[in-house]
Design a protein around this motif. Structure first.
Motif, PDB file in Angstrom:
ATOM      1  N   LEU A 137      78.628 -60.319  18.631  1.00  0.00           N
ATOM      2  CA  LEU A 137      79.459 -59.698  17.089  1.00  0.00           C
ATOM      3  C   LEU A 137      78.811 -60.306  15.511  1.00  0.00           C
ATOM      4  CD1 LEU A 137      83.591 -59.560  17.547  1.00  0.00           C
ATOM      5  CD2 LEU A 137      82.319 -57.980  18.031  1.00  0.00           C
ATOM      6  N   LEU A 138      78.318 -61.213  15.742  1.00  0.00           N
ATOM      7  CA  LEU A 138      77.210 -61.875  14.357  1.00  0.00           C
ATOM      8  C   LEU A 138      76.160 -60.644  14.197  1.00  0.00           C
ATOM      9  CD1 LEU A 138      76.147 -64.704  13.208  1.00  0.00           C
ATOM     10  CD2 LEU A 138      74.143 -63.321  13.375  1.00  0.00           C
ATOM     11  N   PHE A 187      87.066 -69.156  11.121  1.00  0.00           N
ATOM     12  CA  PHE A 187      85.884 -69.781  11.228  1.00  0.00           C
ATOM     13  C   PHE A 187      85.071 -68.411  12.311  1.00  0.00           C
ATOM     14  CE2 PHE A 187      82.281 -71.482  13.822  1.00  0.00           C
ATOM     15  CZ  PHE A 187      81.023 -72.038  12.844  1.00  0.00           C
ATOM     16  N   THR A 188      85.800 -67.768  12.881  1.00  0.00           N
ATOM     17  CA  THR A 188      85.444 -66.929  13.460  1.00  0.00           C
ATOM     18  C   THR A 188      84.977 -65.429  13.188  1.00  0.00           C
ATOM     19  OG1 THR A 188      86.439 -67.236  15.557  1.00  0.00           O
ATOM     20  CG2 THR A 188      85.778 -65.363  15.344  1.00  0.00           C
ATOM     21  N   TYR A 189      85.887 -65.092  11.937  1.00  0.00           N
ATOM     22  CA  TYR A 189      85.693 -64.166  10.885  1.00  0.00           C
ATOM     23  C   TYR A 189      84.668 -64.450   9.814  1.00  0.00           C
ATOM     24  CZ  TYR A 189      86.306 -59.220   8.335  1.00  0.00           C
ATOM     25  OH  TYR A 189      86.375 -58.349   7.913  1.00  0.00           O
ATOM     26  N   SER A 190      84.246 -65.785  10.069  1.00  0.00           N
ATOM     27  CA  SER A 190      83.055 -66.655   8.355  1.00  0.00           C
ATOM     28  C   SER A 190      81.983 -66.363   9.265  1.00  0.00           C
ATOM     29  CB  SER A 190      83.664 -67.381   7.798  1.00  0.00           C
ATOM     30  OG  SER A 190      84.725 -67.398   7.183  1.00  0.00           O
ATOM     31  N   THR A 191      82.128 -66.577  10.178  1.00  0.00           N
ATOM     32  CA  THR A 191      80.775 -66.354  11.408  1.00  0.00           C
ATOM     33  C   THR A 191      79.903 -64.725  11.106  1.00  0.00           C
ATOM     34  OG1 THR A 191      80.785 -68.491  12.342  1.00  0.00           O
ATOM     35  CG2 THR A 191      79.669 -67.441  13.034  1.00  0.00           C
ATOM     36  N   VAL A 192      81.019 -64.575  12.048  1.00  0.00           N
ATOM     37  CA  VAL A 192      81.219 -62.277  12.088  1.00  0.00           C
ATOM     38  C   VAL A 192      80.479 -62.104  10.575  1.00  0.00           C
ATOM     39  CG1 VAL A 192      81.785 -60.442  13.046  1.00  0.00           C
ATOM     40  CG2 VAL A 192      82.085 -62.147  14.396  1.00  0.00           C
ATOM     41  N   GLY A 193      80.980 -62.450   9.812  1.00  0.00           N
ATOM     42  CA  GLY A 193      80.335 -62.071   8.688  1.00  0.00           C
ATOM     43  C   GLY A 193      79.243 -62.143   7.571  1.00  0.00           C
ATOM     44  N   THR A 194      78.898 -63.488   8.330  1.00  0.00           N
ATOM     45  CA  THR A 194      77.489 -63.404   7.184  1.00  0.00           C
ATOM     46  C   THR A 194      76.479 -62.290   8.436  1.00  0.00           C
ATOM     47  OG1 THR A 194      76.605 -64.860   9.341  1.00  0.00           O
ATOM     48  CG2 THR A 194      77.767 -66.010   7.708  1.00  0.00           C
ATOM     49  N   LEU A 250      71.107 -64.881   0.867  1.00  0.00           N
ATOM     50  CA  LEU A 250      70.502 -66.948   1.328  1.00  0.00           C
ATOM     51  C   LEU A 250      71.972 -67.167   1.249  1.00  0.00           C
ATOM     52  CD1 LEU A 250      66.663 -66.814   1.021  1.00  0.00           C
ATOM     53  CD2 LEU A 250      67.910 -66.805   3.385  1.00  0.00           C
ATOM     54  N   VAL A 251      72.336 -67.257   0.040  1.00  0.00           N
ATOM     55  CA  VAL A 251      73.345 -68.818  -0.414  1.00  0.00           C
ATOM     56  C   VAL A 251      74.267 -68.383  -0.062  1.00  0.00           C
ATOM     57  CG1 VAL A 251      74.566 -69.750  -2.016  1.00  0.00           C
ATOM     58  CG2 VAL A 251      71.915 -69.349  -2.800  1.00  0.00           C
ATOM     59  N   ALA A 252      74.529 -66.625  -0.101  1.00  0.00           N
ATOM     60  CA  ALA A 252      76.418 -66.444   1.440  1.00  0.00           C
ATOM     61  C   ALA A 252      76.344 -66.814   2.437  1.00  0.00           C
ATOM     62  CB  ALA A 252      76.138 -64.868   0.685  1.00  0.00           C
ATOM     63  N   ILE A 253      74.943 -66.982   3.156  1.00  0.00           N
ATOM     64  CA  ILE A 253      75.360 -67.226   4.758  1.00  0.00           C
ATOM     65  C   ILE A 253      75.877 -68.413   4.779  1.00  0.00           C
ATOM     66  CG2 ILE A 253      74.061 -67.881   7.142  1.00  0.00           C
ATOM     67  CD1 ILE A 253      72.278 -65.397   6.472  1.00  0.00           C
ATOM     68  N   PHE A 266      80.796 -72.111   5.848  1.00  0.00           N
ATOM     69  CA  PHE A 266      81.457 -73.798   5.086  1.00  0.00           C
ATOM     70  C   PHE A 266      82.799 -72.449   5.425  1.00  0.00           C
ATOM     71  CE2 PHE A 266      82.899 -75.976   2.269  1.00  0.00           C
ATOM     72  CZ  PHE A 266      83.418 -77.247   2.874  1.00  0.00           C
ATOM     73  N   SER A 267      83.011 -71.895   4.501  1.00  0.00           N
ATOM     74  CA  SER A 267      84.714 -72.071   4.155  1.00  0.00           C
ATOM     75  C   SER A 267      85.287 -71.659   5.790  1.00  0.00           C
ATOM     76  CB  SER A 267      84.608 -70.196   3.307  1.00  0.00           C
ATOM     77  OG  SER A 267      84.350 -69.548   4.233  1.00  0.00           O
ATOM     78  N   GLY A 268      84.795 -70.662   6.588  1.00  0.00           N
ATOM     79  CA  GLY A 268      85.645 -70.761   7.949  1.00  0.00           C
ATOM     80  C   GLY A 268      86.220 -71.804   8.552  1.00  0.00           C
ATOM     81  N   PHE A 269      84.714 -73.508   8.558  1.00  0.00           N
ATOM     82  CA  PHE A 269      84.960 -74.557   9.376  1.00  0.00           C
ATOM     83  C   PHE A 269      85.725 -75.158   8.385  1.00  0.00           C
ATOM     84  CE2 PHE A 269      83.735 -79.216   8.656  1.00  0.00           C
ATOM     85  CZ  PHE A 269      83.787 -79.208  10.650  1.00  0.00           C
ATOM     86  N   LEU A 270      85.882 -75.093   7.392  1.00  0.00           N
ATOM     87  CA  LEU A 270      87.375 -75.824   6.301  1.00  0.00           C
ATOM     88  C   LEU A 270      88.493 -75.180   6.536  1.00  0.00           C
ATOM     89  CD1 LEU A 270      87.602 -78.148   4.060  1.00  0.00           C
ATOM     90  CD2 LEU A 270      86.764 -76.476   2.095  1.00  0.00           C
ATOM     91  N   SER A 271      88.599 -73.943   6.595  1.00  0.00           N
ATOM     92  CA  SER A 271      89.608 -73.619   6.674  1.00  0.00           C
ATOM     93  C   SER A 271      90.490 -73.738   7.948  1.00  0.00           C
ATOM     94  CB  SER A 271      89.665 -71.773   6.697  1.00  0.00           C
ATOM     95  OG  SER A 271      91.305 -71.276   6.899  1.00  0.00           O
ATOM     96  N   ASP A 272      89.319 -73.429   8.870  1.00  0.00           N
ATOM     97  CA  ASP A 272      89.972 -74.171  10.613  1.00  0.00           C
ATOM     98  C   ASP A 272      90.176 -75.554  10.358  1.00  0.00           C
ATOM     99  OD1 ASP A 272      90.243 -71.273  11.116  1.00  0.00           O
ATOM    100  OD2 ASP A 272      88.670 -71.186  12.139  1.00  0.00           O
ATOM    101  N   HIS A 273      89.297 -76.347   9.845  1.00  0.00           N
ATOM    102  CA  HIS A 273      89.851 -78.071  10.568  1.00  0.00           C
ATOM    103  C   HIS A 273      91.340 -78.058   9.458  1.00  0.00           C
ATOM    104  CE1 HIS A 273      88.444 -81.535   9.817  1.00  0.00           C
ATOM    105  NE2 HIS A 273      88.598 -81.943   8.168  1.00  0.00           N
ATOM    106  N   LEU A 274      91.467 -77.504   8.097  1.00  0.00           N
ATOM    107  CA  LEU A 274      92.272 -78.120   7.298  1.00  0.00           C
ATOM    108  C   LEU A 274      93.827 -77.760   8.024  1.00  0.00           C
ATOM    109  CD1 LEU A 274      91.290 -77.154   3.757  1.00  0.00           C
ATOM    110  CD2 LEU A 274      91.699 -79.429   4.512  1.00  0.00           C
ATOM    111  N   ILE A 275      93.571 -76.319   8.748  1.00  0.00           N
ATOM    112  CA  ILE A 275      95.069 -75.480   9.641  1.00  0.00           C
ATOM    113  C   ILE A 275      95.081 -77.034  10.068  1.00  0.00           C
ATOM    114  CG2 ILE A 275      95.860 -74.144  10.539  1.00  0.00           C
ATOM    115  CD1 ILE A 275      94.584 -72.046   9.025  1.00  0.00           C
ATOM    116  N   SER A 276      93.658 -77.774  11.354  1.00  0.00           N
ATOM    117  CA  SER A 276      94.332 -78.299  12.017  1.00  0.00           C
ATOM    118  C   SER A 276      95.242 -79.562  12.183  1.00  0.00           C
ATOM    119  CB  SER A 276      92.688 -78.197  13.225  1.00  0.00           C
ATOM    120  OG  SER A 276      92.429 -79.113  12.423  1.00  0.00           O
TER     121      SER A 276
END
Length: 448
Positions: free
Chosen positions: A42-43, A166-173, A296-299, A304-314
């Motif tokens: 999907l990415l 994280f999945t949506y953020s990764t695909v969004g890159t 380039l910075v946005a990738i 990171f935003s997806g990883f951080l979000s899922d980590h905090l929820i877990s």
């Protein structure tokens, strides 16, 4: 027939261990091995979406020279995409909710891939070059308008809530990757082989992606589109399991739609005017620096935003708390850097502020973009389409208003003030009324 994809066994993964869905039984979500493969594909699909979308802007000068178009005629061709893009968001999301998002994604990608490959050939055949190219871009907008609503529908059905961000953020890159790929490879092809080669490159890669996805991720049975589901998708019936009237009376639904309107429109504004800002404010600067560095910075920031979000929820934090935290960064903090951008006279600082503003906007992927899936997974595609359609329309207004403000005030500060003001409205609505409880069912709510 199962509406979702991912039924084909991923290599090295047995059905027992992967939790593959079989004839409606078992867990409807992707297993982790399946999710990884689908996320990568999907990415790539999102990357190729933007490659095809940006072919005409990349070739705009070459096309204008080749066909002897003036600025007004070029503007007609460039703007035609947007009008088509607005028209299919809602219906595309609704059809995806009915027959499966992966089917709509592959159908649309097949169509826009063929259209991209055929565009140079047909343009040389016809004598009405301007009318054909404008019609082609309008059709491209129609075909690509279903992509992100379909993606939202697919992920809401197939990805566990704790992994959605994280999945949506990764695909969004993929949007940033696609912009960079076509900007780099497209520019080289344009110089070496002419504008036609850019279209062939983008279109053929898209068709290759469709072939690989169908061959390796979907079974023959899952490639069949149920006619009854398609008919339901083409008409939003009153006799549906989703209580539409009650749904649109819910404050959280309107909160996420308003927030999406705001973030989408300000993104279009920055995307449209940042190159002009740098060109006029810092005329001696290198174009590639301000056209490449922020994206380039946005990738990494999106990942990171997806990883951080899922980590905090877990870790036990409430889902809505994390969604709002991410949105504060995506809309609030990014606006602060946008305001700083209008105040600086240093090129280096301007690059830093622009990169921070564009990069932090990707935190929206872990905020409102997945909140739609929290609220109504059964109709996430349609709701995402509503917000995206409104965001695109408001984006046109904001882009025009930004140009008007520049002309009347002679200052870029007013543009960045506009971005901050619109973002603030959406952020406040989401902070006040945003929730993460399901509202598309009459069953008892789970406090998330």
């Amino acid at each position: 027939m199962a509406a979702g994809g991912g039924g084909r066994k991923v290599p090295g993964c047995s059905a027992e261990h992967c939790g593959v869905r079989r004839d409606g039984g078992g867990d409807p979500h992707w297993s982790r091995p399946e999710a990884r493969v689908w996320t990568v594909m999907l990415l790539l699909g999102t990357c190729l979406l933007y490659c095809a979308r940006v072919t005409v802007p990349i070739c705009a000068v070459a096309l204008s020279t080749y066909f002897d178009w003036d600025k007004k005629q070029s503007g007609i061709v460039l703007s035609s995409f947007f009008w088509g893009y607005c028209l299919t968001q809602i219906i595309g999301g609704h059809i995806s909710d009915q027959i499966g998002g992966e089917k709509v994604l592959l159908l649309s990608a097949s169509a826009w891939g063929c259209l991209t490959v055929l565009t140079p050939l047909l343009t040389h055949i016809t004598s009405a070059h301007l009318a054909f190219m404008a019609s082609s871009r309008f059709l491209m907008g129609l075909l690509q308008g279903v992509y992100f609503p379909s993606l939202a529908s697919l992920l809401s059905q197939k990805v566990h809530e704790s992994e959605r961000a994280f999945t949506y953020s990764t695909v969004g890159t993929g949007s940033q990757f696609g912009t960079l790929v076509i900007g780099g490879a497209g520019s080289l092809l344009l110089d070496w082989y002419g504008w036609e080669s850019v279209f062939y490159f983008s279109g053929l890669l898209t068709l290759l992606w469709v072939y690989c996805t169908c061959k390796y991720l979907l079974s023959e049975k899952e490639l069949i589109i149920p006619i009854d589901g398609l008919m339901r998708g083409l008409s939003i019936s009153k006799q549906t399991k989703v209580p539409w009237k009650q749904l649109f009376r819910k404050a959280p639904i309107w909160a996420v739609i308003i927030a999406q309107l705001s973030t989408a429109s300000t993104f279009f504004t920055l995307l449209s005017w940042l190159p002009t800002f740098f060109k006029e404010t810092f005329p001696e600067s290198k174009d590639w620096v301000f056209n490449v560095v922020p994206w380039l910075v946005a990738i990494p920031t999106s990942l990171f935003s997806g990883f951080l979000s899922d980590h905090l929820i877990s870790q036990g934090y409430k889902t809505i708390t994390i969604r709002k935290f991410m949105q504060v960064i995506g809309s609030g903090v990014s606006s602060v850097f946008a305001l700083c951008l209008g105040q600086t006279s240093s090129f280096c600082k301007a690059i830093v502020f622009a990169s921070a503003s564009v990069g932090l906007q990707t935190f929206n992927h872990s905020g409102i973009s997945v909140n739609v899936q929290d609220l109504a997974p059964s109709c996430a595609g349609l709701l995402f389409g509503v917000g995206n359609t409104g965001g695109a329309l408001l984006g046109v207004i904001c882009v025009y208003l930004a140009g008007y403000l520049i002309e009347t005030t002679g200052s870029w500060i007013s543009v960045f003030n506009l971005v901050a003001a619109v973002n603030s409205i959406g952020l406040c609505a989401f902070l006040l009324f945003g929730e993460a409880q399901r509202v598309d069912t009459d069953s008892a709510y789970m406090d998330l």
